[in-house]
Design an enzyme around this catalytic site. Structure first.
Site, PDB file in Angstrom:
ATOM      1  N   TYR A  49     117.673-185.829 -25.994  1.00 16.82           N
ATOM      2  CA  TYR A  49     117.297-186.112 -24.387  1.00 16.82           C
ATOM      3  C   TYR A  49     118.324-187.083 -24.054  1.00 16.82           C
ATOM      4  CZ  TYR A  49     112.982-183.527 -25.430  1.00 16.82           C
ATOM      5  OH  TYR A  49     111.898-182.694 -25.758  1.00 16.82           O
ATOM      6  N   LYS A  74     112.698-187.006 -31.978  1.00 21.93           N
ATOM      7  CA  LYS A  74     113.101-186.068 -32.766  1.00 21.93           C
ATOM      8  C   LYS A  74     114.379-185.935 -33.384  1.00 21.93           C
ATOM      9  CE  LYS A  74     110.061-183.489 -29.298  1.00 21.93           C
ATOM     10  NZ  LYS A  74     110.524-184.235 -28.125  1.00 21.93           N
TER      11      LYS A  74
HETATM   12  N1  LIG Z   1     110.396-179.506 -28.823  1.00 23.43           N
HETATM   13  C1  LIG Z   1     110.697-179.097 -27.831  1.00 23.43           C
HETATM   14  O1  LIG Z   1     111.828-178.033 -28.343  1.00 23.43           O
HETATM   15  C2  LIG Z   1     110.655-179.199 -26.451  1.00 23.43           C
HETATM   16  C3  LIG Z   1     111.163-178.431 -25.527  1.00 23.43           C
HETATM   17  C4  LIG Z   1     110.948-178.776 -24.103  1.00 23.43           C
HETATM   18  C5  LIG Z   1     110.099-179.697 -23.692  1.00 23.43           C
HETATM   19  N2  LIG Z   1     109.565-180.634 -25.174  1.00 23.43           N
HETATM   20  C6  LIG Z   1     108.955-181.748 -24.485  1.00 23.43           C
HETATM   21  O2  LIG Z   1     107.593-181.259 -23.770  1.00 23.43           O
HETATM   22  C7  LIG Z   1     107.592-181.985 -22.561  1.00 23.43           C
HETATM   23  C8  LIG Z   1     107.097-181.226 -21.259  1.00 23.43           C
HETATM   24  O3  LIG Z   1     107.863-180.035 -21.138  1.00 23.43           O
HETATM   25  P1  LIG Z   1     108.561-179.724 -19.894  1.00 23.43           P
HETATM   26  O4  LIG Z   1     109.074-181.118 -19.629  1.00 23.43           O
HETATM   27  O5  LIG Z   1     109.896-178.866 -20.325  1.00 23.43           O
HETATM   28  O6  LIG Z   1     108.017-178.969 -18.897  1.00 23.43           O
HETATM   29  P2  LIG Z   1     106.627-179.152 -18.097  1.00 23.43           P
HETATM   30  O7  LIG Z   1     106.036-180.541 -18.448  1.00 23.43           O
HETATM   31  O8  LIG Z   1     105.729-177.907 -18.286  1.00 23.43           O
HETATM   32  O9  LIG Z   1     107.126-179.135 -16.433  1.00 23.43           O
HETATM   33  C9  LIG Z   1     107.927-180.056 -15.910  1.00 23.43           C
HETATM   34  C10 LIG Z   1     108.154-179.636 -14.454  1.00 23.43           C
HETATM   35  O10 LIG Z   1     106.967-179.347 -13.737  1.00 23.43           O
HETATM   36  C11 LIG Z   1     107.104-180.184 -12.599  1.00 23.43           C
HETATM   37  N3  LIG Z   1     105.792-180.810 -12.279  1.00 23.43           N
HETATM   38  C12 LIG Z   1     105.214-181.839 -13.071  1.00 23.43           C
HETATM   39  N4  LIG Z   1     104.143-182.298 -12.946  1.00 23.43           N
HETATM   40  C13 LIG Z   1     103.854-181.308 -11.790  1.00 23.43           C
HETATM   41  C14 LIG Z   1     102.599-181.190 -10.774  1.00 23.43           C
HETATM   42  N5  LIG Z   1     101.735-181.999 -10.950  1.00 23.43           N
HETATM   43  N6  LIG Z   1     102.676-180.182  -9.735  1.00 23.43           N
HETATM   44  C15 LIG Z   1     103.793-179.359  -9.947  1.00 23.43           C
HETATM   45  N7  LIG Z   1     104.936-179.532 -10.616  1.00 23.43           N
HETATM   46  C16 LIG Z   1     105.004-180.356 -11.491  1.00 23.43           C
HETATM   47  C17 LIG Z   1     108.162-181.300 -12.871  1.00 23.43           C
HETATM   48  O11 LIG Z   1     109.141-181.380 -11.760  1.00 23.43           O
HETATM   49  P3  LIG Z   1     109.413-183.155 -11.204  1.00 23.43           P
HETATM   50  O12 LIG Z   1     109.851-184.050 -12.302  1.00 23.43           O
HETATM   51  O13 LIG Z   1     110.397-183.067 -10.233  1.00 23.43           O
HETATM   52  O14 LIG Z   1     107.991-183.635 -10.861  1.00 23.43           O
HETATM   53  C18 LIG Z   1     109.124-180.427 -13.808  1.00 23.43           C
HETATM   54  O15 LIG Z   1     110.107-179.564 -13.227  1.00 23.43           O
HETATM   55  C19 LIG Z   1     108.976-182.343 -22.408  1.00 23.43           C
HETATM   56  O16 LIG Z   1     109.359-183.386 -21.211  1.00 23.43           O
HETATM   57  C20 LIG Z   1     109.410-183.107 -23.794  1.00 23.43           C
HETATM   58  O17 LIG Z   1     108.952-184.235 -23.944  1.00 23.43           O
HETATM   59  C21 LIG Z   1     109.844-180.279 -26.088  1.00 23.43           C
END
Ligand SMILES: NC(=O)c1ccc[n+]([C@@H]2O[C@H](COP(=O)([O-])OP(=O)(O)OC[C@H]3O[C@@H](n4cnc5c(N)ncnc54)[C@H](OP(=O)(O)O)[C@@H]3O)[C@@H](O)[C@H]2O)c1
Length: 278
Positions: A49, A74
Site C-alpha cells: 500500500y 503484509k
Molecule cells: N488482503 C488483501 O488482499 C486485501 C485486498 C483489499 C483490501 N484489503 C484490506 O481491507 C480493507 C477494506 O477493503 P477495501 O478498502 O478494499 O474496501 P471496503 O472497505 O469494502 O470499501 C471501501 C470503499 O467504500 C467507501 N465507503 C467507506 N465507508 C462508506 C460508507 N459508510 N458509505 C458509503 N461508502 C463507504 C470508501 O470510499 P471513501 O474512502 O471515499 O469514503 C471506499 O471507496 C482495505 O483497506 C485493506 O486494509 C486487503
C-alpha cells in the site's frame, strides 16, 4: 466500543479496525490520525500500500500507548524469497517506526510463482515470529488447499486468513476451511468497495432498523464472527462504520443478506488460485 476476537495463539484482536488500501501515501498520516480520533484501535496496512510510513507517523503522534493499537502489515508479492522477505520486514519496521508489529501476513499465496513454494514462504514467516518482532503471523487470500499445505509442512496454523468476503461474495468455502483449523477470518472489502450500500435489500433492512446501509453490512460481518476493517477517507463515514455495536440484525435479516451471494460471480478481486502479479 468494539468487540474482540481471541486468536488461536491466545492473542486478542479488535474485531473492527481501519483499512488503508488506496489511502494515498501523502494522506495516510492525517487519515489514520482521524481514524484513531474516531476510536479505531486496529489498523490494517501492507508493504504494497506504500503508506506504512504515514500509518507509523499517525500512531506515534497520537499519544495513544503502543499496546493499545493493533497493527497489521503484509509481505508483498515480490518479496517471498527468504532474504528479500527478511529485508523487507526490516523496512516495514523502519517505516512503521515500531519495534513490534502485532500481525504480519503473506499478502497473496502466488501458487504459480516461486516454484509454488508456499510452504517456504510460511517458514520464513515463522522465522520472523521467532525474532519476537512479530507477535502473530497469518496469511491472506489463501484457498483451502493452500492452508492444508502450509499446516502439514510445519504443523503451525496461521492465526488469521484475510480473504475477500462481503454480501455479494460470501466466500464460505475458504471461511469454512479456515474455521476447521481454528483460523479466524478477516473479511477484506467488507462493503464490496462501497457497492453494498446501494443494494436494495440492504437499504430495506437499513430503513427497518433506522440505521445506515453501511452499518447493516458491517453488522452482518460482525454477527458472522469475522474481523473487518472498512476503509474510508471521510470522517463521517469512519464514524458511521465504527458505530455498529449498539444494534443487531435478526436471524431473518441475516438470511436476507446471505441470499445476496452471487458465488464466484460476486468476487471483485483476483482469484488467488491464478493471481500471479509480483
Ligand atoms: N488482503 C488483501 O488482499 C486485501 C485486498 C483489499 C483490501 N484489503 C484490506 O481491507 C480493507 C477494506 O477493503 P477495501 O478498502 O478494499 O474496501 P471496503 O472497505 O469494502 O470499501 C471501501 C470503499 O467504500 C467507501 N465507503 C467507506 N465507508 C462508506 C460508507 N459508510 N458509505 C458509503 N461508502 C463507504 C470508501 O470510499 P471513501 O474512502 O471515499 O469514503 C471506499 O471507496 C482495505 O483497506 C485493506 O486494509 C486487503
Amino acid at each position: 466500543m468494539t468487540s474482540t476476537v481471541t486468536l488461536n495463539d491466545g492473542t486478542i484482536i479488535p474485531q473492527l479496525g481501519f483499512g488503508t488500501f488506496q489511502v494515498p501515501p501523502d494522506e495516510a498520516a492525517s487519515t489514520v490520525a482521524t481514524a484513531l480520533e474516531v476510536g479505531y484501535r486496529h489498523i490494517d496496512t501492507a508493504q504494497g500500500y506504500q503508506n506504512e510510513e504515514g500509518v507509523g507517523r499517525a500512531i506515534a503522534d497520537s499519544g495513544i500507548p503502543r499496546d493499545d493499537i493493533y497493527v497489521t502489515s503484509k509481505l508483498t508479492n515480490s518479496k517471498h524469497e527468504r532474504d528479500d522477505a527478511l529485508r523487507s520486514f526490516d523496512e516495514t519496521m523502519d517505516k512503521l517506526g515500531l519495534d513490534r508489529v502485532d500481525l504480519f501476513l503473506i499478502h497473496w499465496p502466488l501458487p504459480t510463482q516461486y516454484d509454488g513454494d508456499i510452504e517456504g514462504t510460511w517458514k520464513v514467516m515463522l522465522e520472523l515470529q521467532e525474532t519476537g518482532r512479530v507477535t502473530s503471523v497469518g496469511v491472506s487470500n489463501f484457498q483451502p488447499d493452500h492452508l492444508e499445505r502450509i499446516i502439514s509442512a510445519t504443523g503451525v496454523a496461521p492465526v488469521v486468513n484475510q480473504i475477500e468476503a462481503h454480501p455479494f461474495f460470501r466466500n464460505d468455502a475458504a471461511r469454512a476451511a479456515s474455521h476447521e483449523h481454528a483460523i479466524a477470518v478477516e473479511a477484506w472489502g467488507p462493503l464490496a468497495k462501497g457497492e453494498a450500500v446501494d443494494d436494495p435489500t440492504i437499504r430495506e433492512i437499513a430503513s427497518e432498523l433506522g440505521r445506515e446501509p453501511s452499518q447493516v453490512v458491517l453488522r452482518w460481518h460482525v454477527q458472522r464472527g469475522d474481523i473487518i476493517f472498512p476503509k474510508s477517507m471521510h470522517r463521517e463515514r469512519m464514524e458511521e462504520n465504527f458505530a455498529i455495536f449498539d444494534f443487531g440484525l435478526s436471524d431473518e435479516q441475516m438470511e436476507r443478506i446471505n441470499g445476496l451471494d452471487r458465488g464466484e460471480d460476486g468476487r471483485q478481486g483476483p482469484n488467488p488460485d491464478t493471481f500471479d502479479r509480483v
